[in-house]
Design an enzyme around this catalytic site. Sequence first.
Site, mmCIF file in Angstrom:
data_model
loop_
_atom_site.group_PDB
_atom_site.id
_atom_site.type_symbol
_atom_site.label_atom_id
_atom_site.label_comp_id
_atom_site.label_asym_id
_atom_site.label_seq_id
_atom_site.Cartn_x
_atom_site.Cartn_y
_atom_site.Cartn_z
ATOM 1 N N ILE A 236 4.340 -7.582 -10.466
ATOM 2 C CA ILE A 236 4.687 -7.116 -11.499
ATOM 3 C C ILE A 236 5.881 -7.029 -11.494
ATOM 4 O O ILE A 236 7.003 -7.668 -12.546
ATOM 5 C CB ILE A 236 3.903 -5.894 -11.608
ATOM 6 C CG1 ILE A 236 2.598 -5.948 -12.443
ATOM 7 C CG2 ILE A 236 4.659 -4.873 -12.790
ATOM 8 C CD1 ILE A 236 1.435 -4.677 -12.258
ATOM 9 N N ASP B 55 11.431 -4.125 6.241
ATOM 10 C CA ASP B 55 10.529 -3.873 6.407
ATOM 11 C C ASP B 55 9.604 -2.308 6.266
ATOM 12 O O ASP B 55 10.428 -1.374 6.666
ATOM 13 C CB ASP B 55 9.717 -4.391 7.517
ATOM 14 C CG ASP B 55 8.602 -4.198 8.371
ATOM 15 O OD1 ASP B 55 7.381 -4.084 7.351
ATOM 16 O OD2 ASP B 55 7.575 -4.395 9.206
ATOM 17 N N LYS C 270 -2.309 6.674 -3.327
ATOM 18 C CA LYS C 270 -1.545 6.380 -4.750
ATOM 19 C C LYS C 270 -1.243 8.391 -5.227
ATOM 20 O O LYS C 270 -0.351 8.115 -5.884
ATOM 21 C CB LYS C 270 -2.391 6.010 -5.859
ATOM 22 C CG LYS C 270 -2.554 4.664 -5.310
ATOM 23 C CD LYS C 270 -0.344 3.777 -5.411
ATOM 24 C CE LYS C 270 -0.302 2.870 -6.098
ATOM 25 N NZ LYS C 270 0.862 1.897 -5.531
ATOM 26 N N THR D 269 -2.867 -10.058 -10.540
ATOM 27 C CA THR D 269 -1.522 -10.536 -9.205
ATOM 28 C C THR D 269 -2.441 -10.600 -8.450
ATOM 29 O O THR D 269 -3.633 -11.197 -8.348
ATOM 30 C CB THR D 269 -0.819 -8.914 -9.348
ATOM 31 O OG1 THR D 269 -1.696 -7.514 -9.165
ATOM 32 C CG2 THR D 269 -0.536 -8.338 -10.635
#
Length: 411
Positions: A66, A116, A232, A271
């Site tokens: 995305i 990173d 999340k 994805t």
Amino acid sequence: MPLPFLASLYFDGLPPWFPDPFVALKYTTALGSLALTKWYTSGRSNPSERKLHGRVVIMTGGTSGIGAKVAFELASRGAQLCLLTRQPGNDPFLVDYIEDLRSRTNNQMIYAEQVDLSSLYSIRQFATKWIDNAPPRRLDMIVLCAATLTTPGHGRAETADGIETEWMVNYLANFHLLGILSPAIKAQPFDRDVRIIIPTCSSYIASPKLEPEEVMDKTKYWTPRTAYARSKLALMVFAKTYQKHLDAYKRPDQLPMNARVVIVDPGFARTVGMRRWLTRGSLWGLFLYVVFYALAWLLLKSPNMAAQSILFAAMDAGLGRGTGGKLIKECMEIDCARKDVEDEEVAKKLWEASDKLIEKTEKASAIRRAREKKEREEREKVEEIESLVETIKKGKTKEGQKKKKTERSAE
């Protein structure tokens, strides 16, 4: 001509070549249902438009999935993109990707910085370099698309600093990056529309309650699904709190804060990460994915359609006014499905635990780097001495050989 045909239909019925009405209705209904399902699962397209010429955008996860679609659309509208990538700037894939993106968008203001996200030190190096500038560098938008997940059936993974990988990349890296970049965000002129776009996932709804100390406790029950959902949920709690942190800042010009956090749920898409999750990272899983790809095509969004809500968050004029911290899904504002996302006690506990973890980890990392540097210097010194001794030995050997030749010639 029509009248005889209609008369024939009335007196003789349907001609033999005409398909059975019930069969035609059955197939039409089936095809219509499939088309309606695909239309629904594809999601809404971004209805907003905005010129981005001259605007500076920092972006993570902009080279695949995305994020790659978002990067292309932003660059197409003239944004100056700074892509944070794990690969160094001279990586052949990255060089080709940026050159291709520049040529397709006719935008040369695209470049990459090596960061990173699994390393707090790497994040600090970039962010401190960014804010160490006078006057403050322009910054219009931050888009945090990078994320990782552990496929089902695989065990817990940790970064080199000993932090659980999903917690680090999906949450703590964003917490650390935005924490250091705060001065640059707050220093932007009042007339500038600054947006921090944080993509999330509806899996946060199934997350257990946030207990930050459990992340570092290796004895606790752990699953890939729980780890991803928890990271999340933490990201959403932080996003809401970060908006309050920005709003609490008193600008020197006494004007309201012009930076707004926008949380975006792009939905489920086809994805690389989703494919890894569905196939469980196995060849048999990949085979089944290919066999049933039509089902994935029907039920999952394309990366381009999943990017639409993120583009809406970047371009909609309404989101540049009023309060921040809004949650966007399908190009419209929705409410959070969990009350604890806006719970101040949960947010305070998470913020403090994250600060302590970063401080502890960075101290240990600094000690380790100092020790490695010392060992490397000692090793180089030993190698230098050995090289010097070897050179002296070779010189003595050559001297001895010359002496013998001289003696032989004298005889």
